[in-house]
Design a protein around this motif. Structure first.
Motif, PDB file in Angstrom:
ATOM      1  N   LEU A   1       4.992   8.599   9.787  1.00 53.77           N
ATOM      2  CA  LEU A   1       5.129   9.100   8.638  1.00 53.77           C
ATOM      3  C   LEU A   1       4.386  10.430   8.598  1.00 53.77           C
ATOM      4  N   GLY A   2       3.696  10.646   9.681  1.00 52.02           N
ATOM      5  CA  GLY A   2       2.861  11.856   9.740  1.00 52.02           C
ATOM      6  C   GLY A   2       1.501  11.890   8.789  1.00 52.02           C
ATOM      7  N   ARG A   3       1.158  10.674   8.514  1.00 51.14           N
ATOM      8  CA  ARG A   3       0.064  10.688   7.463  1.00 51.14           C
ATOM      9  C   ARG A   3      -1.206  10.425   8.459  1.00 51.14           C
ATOM     10  N   GLU A   4      -2.499  10.737   8.015  1.00 56.86           N
ATOM     11  CA  GLU A   4      -3.656  10.269   8.521  1.00 56.86           C
ATOM     12  C   GLU A   4      -4.502  10.045   7.446  1.00 56.86           C
ATOM     13  N   ASN A   5      -5.259   8.868   7.353  1.00 56.70           N
ATOM     14  CA  ASN A   5      -6.242   8.437   6.513  1.00 56.70           C
ATOM     15  C   ASN A   5      -5.679   8.320   5.013  1.00 56.70           C
ATOM     16  N   THR A   6      -4.384   8.513   4.704  1.00 56.66           N
ATOM     17  CA  THR A   6      -3.793   8.270   3.485  1.00 56.66           C
ATOM     18  C   THR A   6      -4.236   6.767   3.059  1.00 56.66           C
ATOM     19  N   ILE A   7      -3.740   5.954   4.132  1.00 57.17           N
ATOM     20  CA  ILE A   7      -4.099   4.459   4.201  1.00 57.17           C
ATOM     21  C   ILE A   7      -5.183   4.317   5.109  1.00 57.17           C
ATOM     22  N   ARG A   8      -6.131   3.655   4.901  1.00 56.54           N
ATOM     23  CA  ARG A   8      -7.131   3.301   5.799  1.00 56.54           C
ATOM     24  C   ARG A   8      -7.360   1.756   6.109  1.00 56.54           C
ATOM     25  N   PHE A   9      -7.380   1.347   7.365  1.00 52.59           N
ATOM     26  CA  PHE A   9      -7.065  -0.043   7.754  1.00 52.59           C
ATOM     27  C   PHE A   9      -8.375  -0.588   8.248  1.00 52.59           C
ATOM     28  N   PHE A  10      -8.603  -1.791   7.623  1.00 49.94           N
ATOM     29  CA  PHE A  10      -9.988  -2.337   8.337  1.00 49.94           C
ATOM     30  C   PHE A  10      -9.543  -3.817   8.546  1.00 49.94           C
ATOM     31  N   GLU A  11     -10.370  -4.363   9.417  1.00 53.70           N
ATOM     32  CA  GLU A  11     -10.139  -5.951   9.984  1.00 53.70           C
ATOM     33  C   GLU A  11     -11.277  -6.538   9.324  1.00 53.70           C
TER      34      GLU A  11
ATOM     35  N   ALA B   1       0.875  -1.004   0.085  1.00 59.61           N
ATOM     36  CA  ALA B   1      -0.207  -0.180  -0.109  1.00 59.61           C
ATOM     37  C   ALA B   1       0.792   1.218   0.105  1.00 59.61           C
ATOM     38  N   ARG B   2       1.732   1.097   0.846  1.00 60.32           N
ATOM     39  CA  ARG B   2       2.757   2.346   0.769  1.00 60.32           C
ATOM     40  C   ARG B   2       3.727   2.668  -0.528  1.00 60.32           C
ATOM     41  N   GLU B   3       3.938   1.636  -1.232  1.00 55.27           N
ATOM     42  CA  GLU B   3       4.603   1.377  -2.275  1.00 55.27           C
ATOM     43  C   GLU B   3       3.474   2.187  -3.512  1.00 55.27           C
ATOM     44  N   ALA B   4       2.411   1.832  -3.276  1.00 56.17           N
ATOM     45  CA  ALA B   4       1.242   2.554  -4.230  1.00 56.17           C
ATOM     46  C   ALA B   4       1.201   4.034  -3.975  1.00 56.17           C
ATOM     47  N   ILE B   5       1.306   4.249  -2.861  1.00 60.07           N
ATOM     48  CA  ILE B   5       1.148   6.006  -2.456  1.00 60.07           C
ATOM     49  C   ILE B   5       2.459   6.527  -3.030  1.00 60.07           C
ATOM     50  N   ASP B   6       3.630   5.749  -2.989  1.00 60.49           N
ATOM     51  CA  ASP B   6       4.911   6.501  -3.591  1.00 60.49           C
ATOM     52  C   ASP B   6       4.892   6.528  -5.074  1.00 60.49           C
ATOM     53  N   LEU B   7       3.884   5.765  -5.687  1.00 61.58           N
ATOM     54  CA  LEU B   7       3.619   5.557  -7.044  1.00 61.58           C
ATOM     55  C   LEU B   7       2.605   6.578  -7.496  1.00 61.58           C
ATOM     56  N   GLY B   8       2.225   7.473  -6.516  1.00 57.98           N
ATOM     57  CA  GLY B   8       1.156   8.449  -6.997  1.00 57.98           C
ATOM     58  C   GLY B   8      -0.420   8.136  -6.616  1.00 57.98           C
ATOM     59  N   ALA B   9      -0.718   6.933  -6.007  1.00 61.40           N
ATOM     60  CA  ALA B   9      -2.030   6.800  -5.425  1.00 61.40           C
ATOM     61  C   ALA B   9      -2.518   7.931  -4.481  1.00 61.40           C
ATOM     62  N   VAL B  10      -3.708   8.151  -4.578  1.00 61.79           N
ATOM     63  CA  VAL B  10      -4.023   9.171  -3.543  1.00 61.79           C
ATOM     64  C   VAL B  10      -4.518   8.732  -2.415  1.00 61.79           C
ATOM     65  N   THR B  11      -5.329   7.464  -2.279  1.00 63.89           N
ATOM     66  CA  THR B  11      -5.536   6.925  -1.196  1.00 63.89           C
ATOM     67  C   THR B  11      -5.505   5.262  -1.430  1.00 63.89           C
ATOM     68  N   VAL B  12      -5.342   4.573  -0.062  1.00 59.61           N
ATOM     69  CA  VAL B  12      -5.559   3.080  -0.412  1.00 59.61           C
ATOM     70  C   VAL B  12      -6.087   2.619   0.920  1.00 59.61           C
ATOM     71  N   ASP B  13      -7.432   1.768   0.665  1.00 57.46           N
ATOM     72  CA  ASP B  13      -8.009   1.247   1.732  1.00 57.46           C
ATOM     73  C   ASP B  13      -7.453  -0.237   1.670  1.00 57.46           C
ATOM     74  N   LEU B  14      -6.998  -0.617   2.852  1.00 54.82           N
ATOM     75  CA  LEU B  14      -6.650  -1.825   3.358  1.00 54.82           C
ATOM     76  C   LEU B  14      -7.139  -2.717   4.033  1.00 54.82           C
ATOM     77  N   VAL B  15      -7.522  -4.050   3.700  1.00 53.54           N
ATOM     78  CA  VAL B  15      -8.316  -5.162   4.543  1.00 53.54           C
ATOM     79  C   VAL B  15      -7.601  -6.169   5.126  1.00 53.54           C
ATOM     80  N   ASP B  16      -7.494  -6.525   6.030  1.00 52.19           N
ATOM     81  CA  ASP B  16      -6.702  -7.594   6.545  1.00 52.19           C
ATOM     82  C   ASP B  16      -7.356  -8.233   7.812  1.00 52.19           C
ATOM     83  N   ILE B  17      -7.060  -9.611   7.861  1.00 50.35           N
ATOM     84  CA  ILE B  17      -7.821 -10.412   8.836  1.00 50.35           C
ATOM     85  C   ILE B  17      -7.034 -10.384  10.282  1.00 50.35           C
ATOM     86  N   SER B  18      -5.786  -9.767   9.987  1.00 52.05           N
ATOM     87  CA  SER B  18      -4.855  -9.768  11.450  1.00 52.05           C
ATOM     88  C   SER B  18      -4.956  -8.462  12.292  1.00 52.05           C
TER      89      SER B  18
END
Length: 257
Positions: free
Chosen positions: A88-98, A57-74
């Motif tokens: 990294l001083g970021r908030e809601n750039t990547i959102r995390f959901f279980e 997800a962070r690699e995608a942000i580095d490639l220009g993505a505006v936002t990433v929603d991440l879903v994981d079981i753990s």
């Protein structure tokens, strides 16, 4: 223990050390291949199914993505991912959901109009039945915009010599046949070894595009490992892997409506 609970336990237990995987040869190769598959992500919204601590997800942000929603079981993997984002001083750039990505995700506040890219890296390595595999594909396609890109890391050959002796940082042990596929124990040879139980169906690791096509994904192709800098720098080292790859990065496109 139920399969889903075992997966959750394995990833929770390995969360603190999981990012060490990126320093292993396999981790370096995987990272390069995914970045090639993602390409230019400028202005895109991405869904990362089974995204763990957010490495890709962070690699995608580095490639220009505006936002990433991440879903994981753990929850432990998600916790570490959130801590990294805060550092990294970021908030809601990547959102995390279980959640379990093989089940409906309608209870999550995901984008109703879909995503430009959906990533599903290694989730098919926890699909030991067609029911689970189909559930994963439904989420991939259900949240991908028409014409959007799908990027995935999958098993290629659980019996590959490339995962027999740990040369590239990973070993598959106790490979056993299950109906339609293989079950195995994966060991990542980090400073503190990490173990996961995995199960993959032949319809995935054989390279068949049947599942992709069944769910409306076209232009399915494997990203050539030889296109990466890490292999170009030392092709002799990677010879064993190239002869019988143990994993592959695949990209595809969702059909236009």
């Amino acid at each position: 223990m139920a399969v889903v609970e075992q997966v959750k336990k394995d990833y929770d237990n390995s969360a603190v050390n999981y990012n060490d995987y990126g320093s292993l040869p396999f981790g370096q190769l995987e990272s390069e291949l995914i970045k090639i598959a993602l390409g230019d992500c400028s202005g895109l919204a991405i869904l990362d199914l089974g995204g763990g601590t957010g490495v890709h997800a962070r690699e995608a942000i580095d490639l220009g993505a505006v936002t990433v929603d991440l879903v994981d079981i753990s929850p432990e993997m998600l916790k570490i991912g959130l801590e990294i984002e805060k550092s990294l001083g970021r908030e809601n750039t990547i959102r995390f959901f279980e959640a379990d990505v093989s089940k409906p995700l309608s209870h999550l506040p995901l984008h109703e109009n879909g995503y430009d890219v959906v990533m599903a890296n290694w989730i098919f390595s926890h699909a030991g039945s067609m029911e689970v595999l189909e559930g994963m594909f439904r989420n991939v396609v259900g949240y991908l915009k028409p014409g959007g890109r799908f990027v995935s890391v999958r098993d290629a050959d659980p019996n590959s010599p490339a995962v027999e002796n740990g040369k590239y940082g990973a070993t598959y042990k106790c490979v056993k046949d299950i109906p339609g596929g293989s079950k195995y124990l994966l060991v990542l040879h980090c400073t503190r070894p990490i173990e996961f139980e995995g199960a993959s169906l032949e319809i995935i690791y054989s390279g068949s595009t049947e599942m992709h096509e069944r769910f409306g994904l076209t232009d399915v192709e494997v990203v050539p490992s030889e296109s990466t800098e890490v292999i170009q720098k030392d092709p002799e080292f990677w010879k064993l892997f190239l002869e019988r790859p143990s994993f592959a990065v695949v990209k595809a496109t969702k059909e236009m409506e």
